[in-house]
Design a protein around this motif. Sequence first.
Motif, PDB file in Angstrom:
ATOM      1  N   TRP A 131       0.920  -0.744  -0.292  1.00 38.14           N
ATOM      2  CA  TRP A 131      -0.266  -0.045   0.221  1.00 38.14           C
ATOM      3  C   TRP A 131       0.555   1.459  -0.327  1.00 38.14           C
ATOM      4  O   TRP A 131       2.313   1.144   0.245  1.00 38.14           O
ATOM      5  N   LEU A 132       0.717   2.588   0.428  1.00 40.44           N
ATOM      6  CA  LEU A 132       1.290   3.431   0.056  1.00 40.44           C
ATOM      7  C   LEU A 132       0.854   4.376   0.972  1.00 40.44           C
ATOM      8  O   LEU A 132      -0.424   4.866   1.080  1.00 40.44           O
ATOM      9  N   SER A 133       1.120   5.384   0.905  1.00 38.82           N
ATOM     10  CA  SER A 133       1.051   5.784   3.058  1.00 38.82           C
ATOM     11  C   SER A 133       2.146   6.975   1.940  1.00 38.82           C
ATOM     12  O   SER A 133       2.801   7.277   1.828  1.00 38.82           O
ATOM     13  N   SER A 134       1.562   8.180   3.239  1.00 33.36           N
ATOM     14  CA  SER A 134       2.018  10.057   3.174  1.00 33.36           C
ATOM     15  C   SER A 134       2.691   9.988   3.929  1.00 33.36           C
ATOM     16  O   SER A 134       3.841  10.858   3.819  1.00 33.36           O
ATOM     17  N   ASP A 135       3.170   9.108   5.027  1.00 34.52           N
ATOM     18  CA  ASP A 135       3.549   9.321   6.008  1.00 34.52           C
ATOM     19  C   ASP A 135       4.842   7.819   6.277  1.00 34.52           C
ATOM     20  O   ASP A 135       4.200   6.344   5.795  1.00 34.52           O
ATOM     21  N   LYS A 136       6.557   7.929   7.113  1.00 35.18           N
ATOM     22  CA  LYS A 136       6.423   7.596   7.090  1.00 35.18           C
ATOM     23  C   LYS A 136       6.262   5.861   8.449  1.00 35.18           C
ATOM     24  O   LYS A 136       6.912   4.611   8.624  1.00 35.18           O
ATOM     25  N   ALA A 137       5.852   6.270   9.486  1.00 27.01           N
ATOM     26  CA  ALA A 137       5.058   5.995   9.905  1.00 27.01           C
ATOM     27  C   ALA A 137       4.100   4.506   9.465  1.00 27.01           C
ATOM     28  O   ALA A 137       3.101   4.480   8.686  1.00 27.01           O
ATOM     29  N   VAL A 138       4.414   3.056   9.599  1.00 29.19           N
ATOM     30  CA  VAL A 138       3.329   2.012   9.241  1.00 29.19           C
ATOM     31  C   VAL A 138       2.094   1.858   9.413  1.00 29.19           C
ATOM     32  O   VAL A 138       2.461   2.228  11.229  1.00 29.19           O
ATOM     33  N   LYS A 139       0.938   2.087   9.239  1.00 25.83           N
ATOM     34  CA  LYS A 139      -0.493   1.747   9.082  1.00 25.83           C
ATOM     35  C   LYS A 139      -0.542   1.288   8.125  1.00 25.83           C
ATOM     36  O   LYS A 139      -1.331   1.067   7.966  1.00 25.83           O
ATOM     37  N   ASN A 140      -1.220  -0.186   9.077  1.00 25.38           N
ATOM     38  CA  ASN A 140      -1.670  -1.124   7.811  1.00 25.38           C
ATOM     39  C   ASN A 140      -3.175  -1.845   8.076  1.00 25.38           C
ATOM     40  O   ASN A 140      -3.748  -1.391   8.563  1.00 25.38           O
ATOM     41  N   PRO A 141      -3.203  -1.137   6.426  1.00 28.76           N
ATOM     42  CA  PRO A 141      -4.745  -1.313   6.252  1.00 28.76           C
ATOM     43  C   PRO A 141      -5.674  -2.175   6.476  1.00 28.76           C
ATOM     44  O   PRO A 141      -7.308  -2.715   6.139  1.00 28.76           O
ATOM     45  N   TYR A 142      -4.402  -3.612   6.159  1.00 27.82           N
ATOM     46  CA  TYR A 142      -5.076  -4.963   5.923  1.00 27.82           C
ATOM     47  C   TYR A 142      -5.791  -5.540   6.937  1.00 27.82           C
ATOM     48  O   TYR A 142      -6.276  -6.539   7.351  1.00 27.82           O
ATOM     49  N   TYR A 143      -5.008  -5.206   8.040  1.00 24.58           N
ATOM     50  CA  TYR A 143      -5.121  -5.747   9.820  1.00 24.58           C
ATOM     51  C   TYR A 143      -5.273  -4.590  10.317  1.00 24.58           C
ATOM     52  O   TYR A 143      -5.897  -5.372  11.717  1.00 24.58           O
ATOM     53  N   SER A 145      -6.366  -2.509  13.450  1.00 27.15           N
ATOM     54  CA  SER A 145      -5.364  -2.630  15.063  1.00 27.15           C
ATOM     55  C   SER A 145      -5.236  -3.695  15.277  1.00 27.15           C
ATOM     56  O   SER A 145      -4.601  -3.626  16.265  1.00 27.15           O
ATOM     57  N   ALA A 146      -5.586  -4.630  15.122  1.00 30.55           N
ATOM     58  CA  ALA A 146      -5.331  -5.995  15.355  1.00 30.55           C
ATOM     59  C   ALA A 146      -3.415  -6.913  14.571  1.00 30.55           C
ATOM     60  O   ALA A 146      -2.615  -7.191  15.509  1.00 30.55           O
ATOM     61  N   MET A 147      -2.907  -5.542  13.106  1.00 32.70           N
ATOM     62  CA  MET A 147      -2.132  -5.520  13.316  1.00 32.70           C
ATOM     63  C   MET A 147      -1.080  -4.609  12.933  1.00 32.70           C
ATOM     64  O   MET A 147      -0.736  -4.435  11.566  1.00 32.70           O
ATOM     65  N   LEU A 148      -1.395  -3.479  13.736  1.00 31.01           N
ATOM     66  CA  LEU A 148      -1.188  -2.160  12.994  1.00 31.01           C
ATOM     67  C   LEU A 148      -0.003  -1.295  12.546  1.00 31.01           C
ATOM     68  O   LEU A 148       0.805  -1.247  11.218  1.00 31.01           O
ATOM     69  N   ASP A 149       1.125  -2.265  13.308  1.00 31.32           N
ATOM     70  CA  ASP A 149       2.692  -2.054  12.494  1.00 31.32           C
ATOM     71  C   ASP A 149       3.659  -2.818  12.056  1.00 31.32           C
ATOM     72  O   ASP A 149       3.818  -3.179  11.510  1.00 31.32           O
ATOM     73  N   CYS A 150       2.046  -3.645  11.519  1.00 31.70           N
ATOM     74  CA  CYS A 150       3.247  -5.229  10.548  1.00 31.70           C
ATOM     75  C   CYS A 150       3.391  -4.016   9.126  1.00 31.70           C
ATOM     76  O   CYS A 150       2.438  -3.874   8.348  1.00 31.70           O
ATOM     77  N   GLY A 151       4.474  -4.550   9.457  1.00 26.31           N
ATOM     78  CA  GLY A 151       5.174  -3.959   7.664  1.00 26.31           C
ATOM     79  C   GLY A 151       6.076  -2.935   7.512  1.00 26.31           C
ATOM     80  O   GLY A 151       6.355  -2.402   8.294  1.00 26.31           O
TER      81      GLY A 151
END
Length: 158
Positions: A131-143, A145-151
């Motif tokens: 996925w794409l993000s405008s921010d360096k912080a990982v916020k996983n859209p696929y999972y 809150s279950a795995m917010l920082d996976c990626g």
Amino acid sequence: MKKILLLVAILATAFTQTGSAQGKISGNGASLLSSYYNVKEALVAGNAALAASKASELVKAVAGSDEKIVNKAAKKNLLKHAGLIAASKDLDSQRESFSAVSDDVIAVVKTAKLSNAPVYQMYCPMKKGSWLSSDKAVKNPYYGSAMLDCGSIVETYK
């Protein structure tokens, strides 16, 4: 000295005009990218109703996009998959469709400058999706809150 100043002024004007022409392309593409980010954020939050609403906005942005930015094949795929997100109230199916949307938007970002700001391509090894993000912080859209920082960031487009 006057000739040098005149030459500098002409060159500055030429580069300014080139930059504003690119700005128009970025402006059109920026709407698409902004709409995409809004869908992503709704999925990160786990809000299916908001994701559907933001996907409707993405559909409009894609439909109005210039073919110099989004070719016909990518536009067709984006309209299909963003439309599936917009029509669904099921978070899991929205996230599945978002994977296809992301692949298409990533392909567009690789060929056209959609933003003056950096665009970060993230990858989730659990989903095997990007996925794409405008921010360096990982916020996983696929999972969400279950795995917010996976990626992790795998590419940066400037």
